[in-house]
Write a protein that holds these residues in place. Structure first.
Motif, PDB file in Angstrom:
ATOM      1  N   LYS A   3     -12.161 -16.356  14.325  1.00  0.00           N
ATOM      2  CA  LYS A   3     -13.719 -16.128  13.993  1.00  0.00           C
ATOM      3  C   LYS A   3     -14.087 -14.736  13.384  1.00  0.00           C
ATOM      4  O   LYS A   3     -15.360 -14.812  12.890  1.00  0.00           O
ATOM      5  N   LYS A   4     -13.340 -13.854  13.794  1.00  0.00           N
ATOM      6  CA  LYS A   4     -13.786 -12.664  13.153  1.00  0.00           C
ATOM      7  C   LYS A   4     -12.850 -11.866  12.726  1.00  0.00           C
ATOM      8  O   LYS A   4     -11.555 -12.072  13.436  1.00  0.00           O
ATOM      9  N   ILE A   5     -12.792 -10.793  11.905  1.00  0.00           N
ATOM     10  CA  ILE A   5     -11.839 -10.099  11.353  1.00  0.00           C
ATOM     11  C   ILE A   5     -12.079  -8.590  11.124  1.00  0.00           C
ATOM     12  O   ILE A   5     -13.497  -8.489  10.624  1.00  0.00           O
ATOM     13  N   TYR A   6     -11.506  -7.605  11.696  1.00  0.00           N
ATOM     14  CA  TYR A   6     -11.709  -6.338  11.612  1.00  0.00           C
ATOM     15  C   TYR A   6     -10.740  -5.554  10.666  1.00  0.00           C
ATOM     16  O   TYR A   6      -9.406  -5.774  11.074  1.00  0.00           O
ATOM     17  N   LEU A   7     -10.864  -4.464   9.838  1.00  0.00           N
ATOM     18  CA  LEU A   7      -9.960  -3.531   9.152  1.00  0.00           C
ATOM     19  C   LEU A   7     -10.105  -2.144   9.570  1.00  0.00           C
ATOM     20  O   LEU A   7     -11.014  -1.787   9.534  1.00  0.00           O
ATOM     21  N   THR A   8      -8.931  -1.697   9.810  1.00  0.00           N
ATOM     22  CA  THR A   8      -8.859  -0.363   9.875  1.00  0.00           C
ATOM     23  C   THR A   8      -8.294   0.310   8.492  1.00  0.00           C
ATOM     24  O   THR A   8      -7.203   0.057   7.992  1.00  0.00           O
ATOM     25  N   ILE A   9      -9.074   1.276   7.950  1.00  0.00           N
ATOM     26  CA  ILE A   9      -8.738   1.842   6.746  1.00  0.00           C
ATOM     27  C   ILE A   9      -8.573   3.457   6.815  1.00  0.00           C
ATOM     28  O   ILE A   9      -9.165   3.990   7.100  1.00  0.00           O
ATOM     29  N   HIS A  10      -7.041   3.438   6.500  1.00  0.00           N
ATOM     30  CA  HIS A  10      -6.550   4.771   6.654  1.00  0.00           C
ATOM     31  C   HIS A  10      -6.903   5.713   5.411  1.00  0.00           C
ATOM     32  O   HIS A  10      -7.271   6.856   5.545  1.00  0.00           O
ATOM     33  N   ASP A  11      -6.638   5.186   4.046  1.00  0.00           N
ATOM     34  CA  ASP A  11      -7.034   5.820   2.695  1.00  0.00           C
ATOM     35  C   ASP A  11      -7.829   4.824   2.093  1.00  0.00           C
ATOM     36  O   ASP A  11      -7.224   4.249   1.302  1.00  0.00           O
ATOM     37  N   PRO A  12      -9.120   5.114   1.995  1.00  0.00           N
ATOM     38  CA  PRO A  12      -9.843   4.204   1.142  1.00  0.00           C
ATOM     39  C   PRO A  12      -9.333   4.206  -0.391  1.00  0.00           C
ATOM     40  O   PRO A  12      -9.488   3.527  -1.015  1.00  0.00           O
ATOM     41  N   LEU A  13      -9.028   5.483  -0.649  1.00  0.00           N
ATOM     42  CA  LEU A  13      -8.582   5.708  -2.245  1.00  0.00           C
ATOM     43  C   LEU A  13      -7.330   6.187  -2.233  1.00  0.00           C
ATOM     44  O   LEU A  13      -6.726   7.037  -1.143  1.00  0.00           O
ATOM     45  N   PRO A  14      -6.508   5.859  -3.151  1.00  0.00           N
ATOM     46  CA  PRO A  14      -4.918   6.411  -3.281  1.00  0.00           C
ATOM     47  C   PRO A  14      -4.933   7.982  -3.527  1.00  0.00           C
ATOM     48  O   PRO A  14      -5.794   8.468  -4.144  1.00  0.00           O
ATOM     49  N   HIS A  15      -3.879   8.579  -2.584  1.00  0.00           N
ATOM     50  CA  HIS A  15      -3.662  10.030  -3.183  1.00  0.00           C
ATOM     51  C   HIS A  15      -3.032  10.139  -4.313  1.00  0.00           C
ATOM     52  O   HIS A  15      -2.631   9.417  -5.240  1.00  0.00           O
ATOM     53  N   VAL A  16      -3.447  11.426  -4.927  1.00  0.00           N
ATOM     54  CA  VAL A  16      -2.881  11.847  -6.288  1.00  0.00           C
ATOM     55  C   VAL A  16      -1.412  11.459  -6.433  1.00  0.00           C
ATOM     56  O   VAL A  16      -0.746  11.988  -5.390  1.00  0.00           O
ATOM     57  N   GLY A  17      -0.951  10.665  -7.265  1.00  0.00           N
ATOM     58  CA  GLY A  17       0.513  10.465  -7.399  1.00  0.00           C
ATOM     59  C   GLY A  17       1.159   9.406  -6.779  1.00  0.00           C
ATOM     60  O   GLY A  17       1.993   9.064  -6.771  1.00  0.00           O
ATOM     61  N   GLU A  18       0.060   8.622  -6.103  1.00  0.00           N
ATOM     62  CA  GLU A  18       0.448   7.846  -5.168  1.00  0.00           C
ATOM     63  C   GLU A  18      -0.183   6.404  -5.471  1.00  0.00           C
ATOM     64  O   GLU A  18      -0.432   5.440  -4.460  1.00  0.00           O
ATOM     65  N   LYS A  19      -1.012   6.090  -6.797  1.00  0.00           N
ATOM     66  CA  LYS A  19      -1.537   4.916  -6.909  1.00  0.00           C
ATOM     67  C   LYS A  19      -0.661   3.675  -6.894  1.00  0.00           C
ATOM     68  O   LYS A  19       0.570   3.749  -7.511  1.00  0.00           O
ATOM     69  N   ASP A  20      -1.252   2.529  -6.319  1.00  0.00           N
ATOM     70  CA  ASP A  20      -0.203   1.428  -6.246  1.00  0.00           C
ATOM     71  C   ASP A  20      -1.314   0.179  -6.528  1.00  0.00           C
ATOM     72  O   ASP A  20      -1.968  -0.130  -5.674  1.00  0.00           O
ATOM     73  N   PHE A  21      -0.844  -0.443  -7.806  1.00  0.00           N
ATOM     74  CA  PHE A  21      -1.920  -1.510  -8.111  1.00  0.00           C
ATOM     75  C   PHE A  21      -1.851  -2.794  -6.931  1.00  0.00           C
ATOM     76  O   PHE A  21      -2.933  -3.403  -6.677  1.00  0.00           O
ATOM     77  N   LYS A  22      -0.689  -2.696  -6.309  1.00  0.00           N
ATOM     78  CA  LYS A  22      -0.549  -4.086  -5.658  1.00  0.00           C
ATOM     79  C   LYS A  22      -1.500  -3.549  -3.989  1.00  0.00           C
ATOM     80  O   LYS A  22      -1.956  -4.570  -3.523  1.00  0.00           O
ATOM     81  N   ILE A  23      -1.158  -2.489  -3.531  1.00  0.00           N
ATOM     82  CA  ILE A  23      -2.226  -2.125  -2.455  1.00  0.00           C
ATOM     83  C   ILE A  23      -3.473  -2.104  -2.979  1.00  0.00           C
ATOM     84  O   ILE A  23      -4.284  -2.541  -1.790  1.00  0.00           O
ATOM     85  N   ASN A  24      -3.966  -1.819  -3.989  1.00  0.00           N
ATOM     86  CA  ASN A  24      -5.291  -1.879  -4.302  1.00  0.00           C
ATOM     87  C   ASN A  24      -5.668  -3.139  -4.366  1.00  0.00           C
ATOM     88  O   ASN A  24      -6.936  -3.373  -4.051  1.00  0.00           O
ATOM     89  N   LEU A  25      -4.953  -4.017  -4.897  1.00  0.00           N
ATOM     90  CA  LEU A  25      -5.077  -5.561  -4.675  1.00  0.00           C
ATOM     91  C   LEU A  25      -5.500  -6.134  -3.436  1.00  0.00           C
ATOM     92  O   LEU A  25      -6.602  -6.867  -2.967  1.00  0.00           O
ATOM     93  N   ALA A  26      -4.681  -5.588  -2.384  1.00  0.00           N
ATOM     94  CA  ALA A  26      -4.616  -6.218  -1.205  1.00  0.00           C
ATOM     95  C   ALA A  26      -6.042  -5.510  -0.595  1.00  0.00           C
ATOM     96  O   ALA A  26      -6.704  -6.641   0.108  1.00  0.00           O
ATOM     97  N   LYS A  27      -6.454  -4.418  -0.650  1.00  0.00           N
ATOM     98  CA  LYS A  27      -7.653  -3.708  -0.286  1.00  0.00           C
ATOM     99  C   LYS A  27      -8.716  -4.649  -0.893  1.00  0.00           C
ATOM    100  O   LYS A  27      -9.740  -4.833  -0.196  1.00  0.00           O
TER     101      LYS A  27
END
Length: 387
Positions: free
Chosen positions: A132-156
């Motif tokens: 009925k409901k879903i809640y998300l915990t967001i640790h890092d809204p944006l990727p850190h410098v040098g740690e961009k990952d398009f797959k994780i961005n897609l999941a987000k």
């Protein structure tokens, strides 16, 4: 209320604090995502990775010692299982996801709280229609410098826009504001859950009395961590305090390599442990540290900070991200302008002079509550009651 809390072993040092709250206010079912390549992360050390099982009770995959340390946090939950991605290839992942879907369907929960926005968490999307409901915990809204990952961005991107998502949790005001400014999802509520010292490490340390002999940087080694800034600051520190020793402990990610110039200049004064650091070794390293240094160029919140505080160890950190929310300057640590080796050296020397860091350590010890994470209980209760 029946709730599934879905997390991953890389978040478990924080997740167990949340589990310890939620198990008292809902019927809680815990699912922990684990893979072969991540079976030893944070407080989890999987010793029995199954070849033919997908959803496995926690006690079946941990050795008796590791499970005994987790058991107090899991006692009182309705169930606690690993989802073990052990099968090879994409077809293997889908087989595991199918077993997970069956497990989720059998629980028949009202609410999903998703802490692990990882690539494989997308495989549970077919299960989301039952909540009925879903809640998300967001640790890092944006990727850190040098740690961009398009797959994780897609999941987000996918999860952020699901209609059944009723709101978002963050561990700092900084992360919340960053999320709201970048994604502009203004029609859904956001809650900040305050972080406190991580009790697992505090319990693991016990009453050890270890000589303070070093300065410590620990955590994964990555470009945004400012390791070059730290190394460039050490010449002035070693000149003023020639017996000082620096330890850098953690595993490189994304092929990051530490610059060698300063290491070669001071081979007897700097130790680099570029590998997985076990929990016992980490507790020992923090115990031996006069203080921990976090010279980050950018950051959100920091598990390093809360692990250090759990062992009454002050932190010298850059004034970036949420460090300014959690460090009270000259009380539990010190703040310094980012990306400035000269200022970092001056602050380091100031903490070492007349053992000033001991005053900060005493302040941390005096102000630690027995179980401060419980102060967040009402935040979760109110959030889950959101329509």
């Amino acid at each position: 209320m029946k709730l599934i809390f879905y997390t991953a072993n890389c978040f478990m040092d924080t997740s167990i604090e949340v589990i310890n709250i939620l198990k008292h206010v809902v019927e809680l079912h815990v699912i922990i995502e684990v893979r072969q390549e991540t079976k030893s992360q944070t407080i989890i050390d999987v010793s029995n990775f199954p070849a033919d099982q997908d959803v496995v009770p926690v006690e079946k995959m941990l050795n008796s010692t590791n499970y005994a340390k987790l058991k107090p946090y899991l006692d009182g939950t309705a169930s606690a299982n690993f989802v073990a991605y052990a099968r090879p290839g994409l077809a293997g992942n889908f087989k595991t996801a199918k077993a997970l879907h069956k497990h989720i369907k059998a629980i028949n929960a009202d609410v999903l709280h998703l802490e692990a926005l990882l690539v494989r968490s997308l495989l549970i999307i077919p299960s989301l229609f039952s909540f009925k409901k879903i809640y998300l915990t967001i640790h890092d809204p944006l990727p850190h410098v040098g740690e961009k990952d398009f797959k994780i961005n897609l999941a987000k991107f996918i999860y952020f826009n699901l209609p059944k998502v009723k709101g978002f949790f963050f561990y700092s005001e900084f992360a919340k504001k960053q999320f709201q400014q970048y994604y502009k999802i203004n029609n859904k509520p956001c809650w900040v859950v305050k972080m406190y010292p991580l009790s697992y490490y505090k319990k693991l340390a016990g009453n050890r009395n270890i000589d303070k002999r070093s300065l410590l940087f620990f955590g994964r080694l990555s470009p945004y961590k400012g390791i070059e800034v730290l190394l460039n600051s050490m010449s002035n520190v070693f000149e003023r305090f020639p017996l000082t020793h620096l330890v850098i402990a953690g595993r490189s990610v994304n092929d990051y390599k530490i610059p060698q110039e300063v290491l070669n200049k001071y081979p007897d004064k700097i130790t680099v442990l570029n590998r997985h650091i076990s929990n016992d070794e980490l507790v020992r390293l923090i115990g031996e540290a006069k203080f921990v240094i976090c010279p980050y160029i950018e950051a959100t919140q920091s598990g390093v900070l809360m692990t250090s505080f759990a062992l009454n160890t002050p932190v010298l950190a850059s004034a970036v991200g949420a460090f300014e929310e959690y460090i009270v300057d000259n009380q539990n640590g010190c703040l310094v302008a980012p990306n400035n080796s000269q200022l970092l050296a001056e602050k380091t020397i100031g903490l070492l002079e007349d053992d000033y860091y001991k005053n900060l350590s005493m302040n941390i010890k005096m102000h630690q509550d027995h179980n401060p994470w419980n102060l967040n209980e009402q935040i979760y209760i109110s959030a889950y009651q959101t329509n």
